[in-house]
Design an enzyme around this catalytic site. Structure first.
Site, PDB file in Angstrom:
ATOM      1  N   ASP A  91      58.034  67.287  84.492  1.00 47.92           N
ATOM      2  CA  ASP A  91      57.876  66.039  85.240  1.00 47.92           C
ATOM      3  C   ASP A  91      59.230  65.331  85.215  1.00 47.92           C
ATOM      4  OD1 ASP A  91      56.515  64.218  86.768  1.00 47.92           O
ATOM      5  OD2 ASP A  91      55.461  63.266  85.104  1.00 47.92           O
ATOM      6  N   LYS A 138      53.287  53.362  73.456  1.00 46.23           N
ATOM      7  CA  LYS A 138      52.668  54.021  74.604  1.00 46.23           C
ATOM      8  C   LYS A 138      51.233  54.397  74.259  1.00 46.23           C
ATOM      9  CE  LYS A 138      53.290  57.951  77.761  1.00 46.23           C
ATOM     10  NZ  LYS A 138      54.259  58.890  78.335  1.00 46.23           N
TER      11      LYS A 138
HETATM   12  P1  ADP Z   1      53.548  58.060  82.042  1.00 51.31           P
HETATM   13  O1  ADP Z   1      53.333  59.302  81.244  1.00 51.31           O
HETATM   14  O2  ADP Z   1      52.266  57.332  82.206  1.00 51.31           O
HETATM   15  O3  ADP Z   1      54.319  58.290  83.306  1.00 51.31           O
HETATM   16  P2  ADP Z   1      56.002  57.050  80.814  1.00 51.31           P
HETATM   17  O4  ADP Z   1      56.282  57.535  79.434  1.00 51.31           O
HETATM   18  O5  ADP Z   1      56.762  57.722  81.910  1.00 51.31           O
HETATM   19  O6  ADP Z   1      54.434  57.101  81.094  1.00 51.31           O
HETATM   20  O7  ADP Z   1      56.265  55.492  80.845  1.00 51.31           O
HETATM   21  C1  ADP Z   1      56.001  54.697  81.986  1.00 51.31           C
HETATM   22  C2  ADP Z   1      57.074  53.631  82.141  1.00 51.31           C
HETATM   23  O8  ADP Z   1      57.129  52.820  80.971  1.00 51.31           O
HETATM   24  C3  ADP Z   1      58.477  54.206  82.288  1.00 51.31           C
HETATM   25  O9  ADP Z   1      58.785  54.488  83.616  1.00 51.31           O
HETATM   26  C4  ADP Z   1      59.342  53.114  81.717  1.00 51.31           C
HETATM   27  O10 ADP Z   1      59.584  52.123  82.682  1.00 51.31           O
HETATM   28  C5  ADP Z   1      58.477  52.508  80.624  1.00 51.31           C
HETATM   29  N1  ADP Z   1      58.800  53.083  79.305  1.00 51.31           N
HETATM   30  C6  ADP Z   1      58.214  54.147  78.713  1.00 51.31           C
HETATM   31  N2  ADP Z   1      58.745  54.392  77.504  1.00 51.31           N
HETATM   32  C7  ADP Z   1      59.687  53.461  77.304  1.00 51.31           C
HETATM   33  C8  ADP Z   1      60.608  53.181  76.225  1.00 51.31           C
HETATM   34  N3  ADP Z   1      60.644  53.894  75.116  1.00 51.31           N
HETATM   35  N4  ADP Z   1      61.436  52.116  76.374  1.00 51.31           N
HETATM   36  C9  ADP Z   1      61.420  51.372  77.501  1.00 51.31           C
HETATM   37  N5  ADP Z   1      60.594  51.582  78.534  1.00 51.31           N
HETATM   38  C10 ADP Z   1      59.730  52.624  78.454  1.00 51.31           C
HETATM   39 MG    MG Z   2      56.277  58.910  83.462  1.00 53.77          MG
END
Ligand code: ADP
Ligand code: MG
Length: 402
Positions: free
Chosen positions: A226, A121
């Site tokens: 959130d 991320k």
């Molecule tokens: P933001 O803070 O920008 O909302 P998120 O952490 O919610 O970011 O991640 C955005 C999207 O990425 C999630 O809705 C999911 O679909 C995907 N995602 C994030 N982390 C993971 C993970 N560890 N494994 C699989 N998909 C992930």
């Molecule tokens: Mg998110």
């Protein structure tokens, strides 16, 4: 703008040295004077200028000569610094497809040397809210806007620290693997965001698990803030994993009750609308314990016994301080103030000049990506100049790496 990570292979030690010099200069300059970059990088025969030109061509730097001749890192430049560091540390060896675009992040698959696929991320604090805040708030006119770099790093550190602490306390979260700059590496969650799931076999137990998580978080002194169908992943066995922690606050936060109620309300609303659950009187069972009865969308925050020092206790050990928490909370609430230090600019510039020699700057070495069948996987790294609109389409202009 997108660029394949293949380019990482062709960036030299000097390229990374200059990128690092710009990063250091950005600690106290929005636009780092070219002369200072050259002084920090200290390449022989004025080599820095040639390198800067190359980095500019690849959009890792942005040039600005409006006030004086200088450069700043682009998101892509910052991405490459983090990726390079983590690859050198052996955390992963290749970057794969983009799997998520959040409000303030980009998420990619990465693969380790032995083929394990993890999630990366990249935090982009400032992509949405910073700009929105900027347009509204007057005081920002007088502050430097290079804080996106600092804030994104803080968001990543916070996310990593929380993920680790929550995992250690048995919460269903991804496994926190490593963190560098604005980048968090975690295990890949199998499954889908709940928002994508039209039907559940057993909506009631899933609902109870989810509400139970909010209660358990509060018992540990935390509120997610959130907590919704976008940040809850569900697999084929209807097992829940929660993600996305940069905005979490302590139950001692002055708006704790409001944040808690909002998280609860989101879950009720979603289950009511999407899965037609009706709520009369419910007793929530977190860890098999009776924590109180709620009616309709009321879950009593005050009746939960809370450990409000969890944050301080658990997170300080991860290098995420109470002060960091305050800074990020202020930013998220749209009230971040300039983070001024007492040190004057020149002293800090001199510190950068000597600090670069302590950095272990290497080229990335070979970076390749193959899937289990030794087939090439499309590889992209989304990067952008943080003044331009972000392109949300994953997979576009992907380039094979092998
Ligand atoms: P933001 O803070 O920008 O909302 P998120 O952490 O919610 O970011 O991640 C955005 C999207 O990425 C999630 O809705 C999911 O679909 C995907 N995602 C994030 N982390 C993971 C993970 N560890 N494994 C699989 N998909 C992930
Ligand atoms: Mg998110």
């Amino acid at each position: 703008m997108k660029l394949d990570v293949n380019m990482l292979r062709y960036l030299s030690k000097e390229d990374f040295r200059v990128l690092t010099a710009v990063e250091m200069g950005m600690r106290n300059h929005e636009i780092v004077p070219s002369e200072l970059i050259s002084r920090i990088a200290a390449l022989k025969h004025g080599g820095t200028y040639k390198v800067m030109k190359n980095l500019l061509k690849h959009k890792l730097l942005h040039h600005d000569s409006s006030k004086y001749d200088g450069f700043r890192l682009t998101y892509l430049g910052y991405d490459f610094l983090a990726i390079k560091t983590l690859v050198n540390r052996g955390v992963f060896a290749a970057v794969g497809r983009q799997i998520g675009v959040g409000k303030e992040s980009d998420i990619f698959e990465v693969a380790t040397e032995d083929g394990t696929v993890l999630a990366m991320k990249l935090h982009r604090l400032g992509r949405v809210s910073f700009r929105a805040v900027k347009s509204k708030r007057d005081y920002l006119r007088h502050r430097n806007n290079f804080n996106w770099l600092y804030l994104s790093r803080l968001a990543a550190l916070k996310e990593f620290a929380f993920m680790k602490a929550l995992g250690e306390h048995g919460f269903p979260v991804p496994n926190a693997v490593d963190c560098n700059r604005h980048c968090v590496i975690m295990s890949l969650v199998q499954g889908y965001p709940l928002v994508q799931v039209k039907q559940l076999q057993n909506p009631e137990p899933v609902f109870e698990t989810i509400v139970g998580l909010i209660v358990r978080l509060a018992e540990h002194g935390l509120i997610h803030c959130d907590f919704n169908e976008f940040n809850l992943m569900i697999d084929d066995d209807e097992k829940i994993t929660m993600i996305d922690f940069p905005q979490m606050v302590s139950v001692s936060h002055r708006n704790a009750q409001m944040y808690f109620d909002r998280d609860v309300e989101c879950v009720f609303k979603f289950f009511r609308k999407r899965y037609n659950l009706s709520f009369h009187e419910y007793t929530v069972d977190a860890d098999g314990e009776d924590v109180g009865t709620y009616e309709s969308n009321r879950l009593c925050f005050s009746s939960i016994s809370k450990d409000a020092i969890f944050l301080d206790k658990e997170l300080a050990a991860s290098g995420f301080s109470t002060k960091d928490q305050e800074v990020i909370e202020k930013f998220i609430e749209g009230a971040v103030e300039e983070n001024n230090s007492d040190t004057d600019e020149e002293t800090r510039d001199d510190e950068c000049v000597s600090a670069i020699n302590e950095q272990n700057i290497e080229g990335v070495g070979s970076l390749h990506l193959q899937d289990e069948d030794e087939q090439t996987i499309d590889c992209v790294v989304a990067g952008e100049d943080n003044d331009t609109e972000h392109d949300h389409q994953a997979g576009e202009s992907s380039v094979p790496l092998t």
